[in-house]
Design a protein around this motif. Structure first.
Motif, short mmCIF file in Angstrom:
data_model
loop_
_atom_site.label_atom_id
_atom_site.label_comp_id
_atom_site.label_asym_id
_atom_site.label_seq_id
_atom_site.Cartn_x
_atom_site.Cartn_y
_atom_site.Cartn_z
N ASP A 3 -50.06 -81.21 -35.60
CA ASP A 3 -50.85 -82.24 -34.93
C ASP A 3 -50.18 -82.78 -33.68
O ASP A 3 -50.77 -83.57 -32.95
CB ASP A 3 -51.16 -83.39 -35.89
CG ASP A 3 -52.13 -82.95 -36.99
OD1 ASP A 3 -51.93 -83.37 -38.13
OD2 ASP A 3 -53.06 -82.18 -36.68
N LYS A 4 -48.95 -82.41 -33.44
CA LYS A 4 -48.24 -82.88 -32.26
C LYS A 4 -48.91 -82.36 -30.99
O LYS A 4 -49.38 -81.22 -30.94
CB LYS A 4 -46.79 -82.42 -32.32
CG LYS A 4 -45.99 -82.83 -31.11
CD LYS A 4 -44.54 -82.42 -31.23
CE LYS A 4 -43.88 -82.57 -29.90
NZ LYS A 4 -42.97 -83.60 -29.74
N TYR A 6 -48.28 -81.24 -27.23
CA TYR A 6 -47.25 -80.80 -26.30
C TYR A 6 -47.83 -80.91 -24.90
O TYR A 6 -48.95 -80.46 -24.65
CB TYR A 6 -46.84 -79.36 -26.57
CG TYR A 6 -46.24 -79.17 -27.94
CD1 TYR A 6 -44.89 -79.39 -28.16
CD2 TYR A 6 -47.03 -78.80 -29.02
CE1 TYR A 6 -44.33 -79.22 -29.43
CE2 TYR A 6 -46.49 -78.63 -30.28
CZ TYR A 6 -45.15 -78.84 -30.48
OH TYR A 6 -44.61 -78.69 -31.73
N GLN A 48 -52.57 -78.92 -28.52
CA GLN A 48 -52.48 -79.41 -29.89
C GLN A 48 -52.97 -78.32 -30.84
O GLN A 48 -53.95 -77.64 -30.55
CB GLN A 48 -53.34 -80.66 -30.06
CG GLN A 48 -53.22 -81.33 -31.40
CD GLN A 48 -54.01 -82.63 -31.47
OE1 GLN A 48 -54.89 -82.87 -30.66
NE2 GLN A 48 -53.68 -83.46 -32.43
N ASP A 51 -47.33 -74.87 -33.35
CA ASP A 51 -46.02 -75.46 -33.63
C ASP A 51 -45.05 -75.21 -32.48
O ASP A 51 -45.33 -74.46 -31.54
CB ASP A 51 -45.45 -74.98 -34.97
CG ASP A 51 -45.17 -73.49 -35.03
OD1 ASP A 51 -44.78 -72.91 -34.00
OD2 ASP A 51 -45.30 -72.91 -36.11
#
Length: 152
Positions: A3-4, A6, A48, A51
């Motif tokens: 969910d991060k 970048y 989003q 990873d």
């Protein structure tokens, strides 16, 4: 963590920055902003749904052209005025869609969400009125809006 978000910025190196040079000349000649002496354009990508390992592998090949672009994870602290422009919700963002497709091909299935914006950095003595004129000139309100510089 999936969910991060970048954030990446790519910009043409000075010797390849023909779009930015032409825009600078256009603003000076068309809008009469004589204090402007340089424009730098960054393509901003918020990604989003992938990873950190994947983003590290693809950032130099999908979000920039390594031979002519510089890639940053933070916008360099430079310039006198900054304007970020993004598409309105519902407008097709070809740059973001192309990135999503390339990532999907690279990962053989995973399709993240990519949102793009164009960030203009202006160098020179620009008044508030001139800055407003530049914003009006660069933002077509039918398809785009001023974007926040904050992380989503």
């Amino acid at each position: 963590m999936m969910d991060k978000v970048y954030r990446l910025y790519s910009s043409k190196r000075d010797e390849f920055a023909t779009e930015a040079d032409a825009l600078c000349t256009d603003i000076i000649n068309t809008l009469g902003v004589k204090g402007l002496h340089k424009v730098k354009i960054y393509n901003r990508y918020d990604v989003q749904g992938i990873d950190a390992k994947v983003i590290d592998k693809i950032k130099g090949i999908i979000f920039s052209e390594p031979m002519v672009d510089d890639l940053f994870e933070q916008l360099p602290k430079e310039g006198d005025r900054i304007l970020a422009v993004e598409y309105l919700p519902g407008q097709f963002d070809q740059r973001a869609d192309s990135c999503e497709q390339c990532i999907q091909i690279y990962t053989t299935g995973l399709r993240p969400k990519v949102k793009s914006a164009k960030v203009y950095v202006f160098y020179g003595d620009i008044s508030d009125l001139e800055y407003d004129k530049i914003c009006d000139y660069l933002i077509n309100p039918v398809e785009a809006k001023k974007a926040s510089m904050d992380m989503p």
